[in-house]
Design a protein around this motif. Structure first.
Motif, PDB file in Angstrom:
ATOM      1  N   PRO A 178       0.818  -1.225   0.000  1.00  0.00           N
ATOM      2  CA  PRO A 178       0.000   0.000   0.000  1.00  0.00           C
ATOM      3  C   PRO A 178       0.853   1.276   0.000  1.00  0.00           C
ATOM      4  N   LYS A 179       2.003   1.254   0.709  1.00  0.00           N
ATOM      5  CA  LYS A 179       2.868   2.437   0.725  1.00  0.00           C
ATOM      6  C   LYS A 179       3.519   2.656  -0.639  1.00  0.00           C
ATOM      7  N   LEU A 180       3.862   1.576  -1.326  1.00  0.00           N
ATOM      8  CA  LEU A 180       4.415   1.700  -2.673  1.00  0.00           C
ATOM      9  C   LEU A 180       3.375   2.308  -3.604  1.00  0.00           C
ATOM     10  N   ASP A 181       2.157   1.799  -3.549  1.00  0.00           N
ATOM     11  CA  ASP A 181       1.089   2.336  -4.403  1.00  0.00           C
ATOM     12  C   ASP A 181       0.848   3.816  -4.138  1.00  0.00           C
ATOM     13  N   ALA A 182       0.823   4.207  -2.855  1.00  0.00           N
ATOM     14  CA  ALA A 182       0.599   5.613  -2.507  1.00  0.00           C
ATOM     15  C   ALA A 182       1.753   6.486  -3.000  1.00  0.00           C
ATOM     16  N   ARG A 193       1.258   2.856 -14.137  1.00  0.00           N
ATOM     17  CA  ARG A 193       0.572   1.567 -13.954  1.00  0.00           C
ATOM     18  C   ARG A 193       1.612   0.463 -13.965  1.00  0.00           C
ATOM     19  N   LEU A 194       1.638  -0.320 -12.917  1.00  0.00           N
ATOM     20  CA  LEU A 194       2.507  -1.489 -12.848  1.00  0.00           C
ATOM     21  C   LEU A 194       1.775  -2.657 -13.490  1.00  0.00           C
ATOM     22  N   THR A 217      10.498 -10.839 -11.787  1.00  0.00           N
ATOM     23  CA  THR A 217       9.716  -9.627 -11.556  1.00  0.00           C
ATOM     24  C   THR A 217       8.251  -9.909 -11.837  1.00  0.00           C
ATOM     25  N   ASP A 218       7.380  -9.438 -10.932  1.00  0.00           N
ATOM     26  CA  ASP A 218       5.944  -9.656 -11.103  1.00  0.00           C
ATOM     27  C   ASP A 218       5.286  -8.571 -11.936  1.00  0.00           C
ATOM     28  N   VAL A 219       5.592  -7.307 -11.637  1.00  0.00           N
ATOM     29  CA  VAL A 219       5.030  -6.186 -12.392  1.00  0.00           C
ATOM     30  C   VAL A 219       6.110  -5.131 -12.604  1.00  0.00           C
ATOM     31  N   CYS A 220       5.928  -4.324 -13.657  1.00  0.00           N
ATOM     32  CA  CYS A 220       6.929  -3.321 -14.017  1.00  0.00           C
ATOM     33  C   CYS A 220       6.247  -2.076 -14.560  1.00  0.00           C
ATOM     34  N   ALA A 221       7.044  -1.024 -14.699  1.00  0.00           N
ATOM     35  CA  ALA A 221       6.577   0.207 -15.348  1.00  0.00           C
ATOM     36  C   ALA A 221       7.788   0.924 -15.936  1.00  0.00           C
ATOM     37  N   ILE A 246      12.692   6.338 -15.997  1.00  0.00           N
ATOM     38  CA  ILE A 246      12.818   5.420 -14.858  1.00  0.00           C
ATOM     39  C   ILE A 246      12.193   4.085 -15.250  1.00  0.00           C
ATOM     40  N   ASP A 247      12.880   3.007 -14.944  1.00  0.00           N
ATOM     41  CA  ASP A 247      12.304   1.673 -15.049  1.00  0.00           C
ATOM     42  C   ASP A 247      12.076   1.172 -13.635  1.00  0.00           C
ATOM     43  N   ILE A 248      10.909   0.585 -13.413  1.00  0.00           N
ATOM     44  CA  ILE A 248      10.569   0.049 -12.098  1.00  0.00           C
ATOM     45  C   ILE A 248      10.192  -1.409 -12.265  1.00  0.00           C
TER      46      ILE A 248
END
Length: 150
Positions: free
Chosen positions: A84-88, A98-99, A110-114, A129-131
């Motif tokens: 939740p803190k990452l999303d916020a 959007r991940l 890796t499960d999700v990226c952006a 930035i790559d996440i």
């Protein structure tokens, strides 16, 4: 041919040959070495300033930060944070991000990226930035945040 002319001819020929030899040696050495393969540990504050942030997201812990630099610069900030803190933080810092699994390009760990394009670029130098996020538990995310400038 006089001795002076002989030595002048040797100097005229030897100097360009030596210069060409030095240039070929330098070029070969540059091809054999990969300066981008040398990751260096850096303070996480430096990495976050690269994207105009004052520090890590609130609640981030176990952070490790590295930098690769040669013709371009890339930082990698790895940290653990509650989902939740990452999303916020993403919503506040990079609205509209959007991940998704599709952005990961098949990376198995890796499960999700952006991918985020910074327009305008950050004052610190980053242009994108790559996440990558791997979910460690139901409520925990391990994040790889990688800003770069080229």
């Amino acid at each position: 041919m006089t001795r002076v002319r002989k030595w002048a001819l040797v100097a005229v020929v030897a100097l360009p040959v030596a210069f060409l030899g030095w240039g070929a040696w330098s070029f070969a050495a540059a091809l054999r070495s990969d300066p981008m393969a040398q990751e260096q540990s850096v303070p996480c504050e430096d990495a976050m300033r690269f994207v105009d942030r004052d520090g890590l997201p609130e609640g981030a812990h176990d952070a490790k930060c590295t930098a690769l630099s040669w013709l371009d610069t890339q930082y990698t900030v790895r940290f653990t944070i509650a989902r939740p803190k990452l999303d916020a933080w993403l919503k506040e810092s990079y609205p509209g991000t959007r991940l998704t699994a599709q952005e990961c390009g098949g990376e198995p760990a890796t499960d999700v990226c952006a991918h985020i394009e910074l327009n305008p670029p950050a004052h610190g130098g980053a242009v994108a930035i790559d996440i990558g996020v791997r979910y460690a538990a139901a409520s925990t995310a391990v994040v790889e945040f990688s800003p770069f400038d080229v």
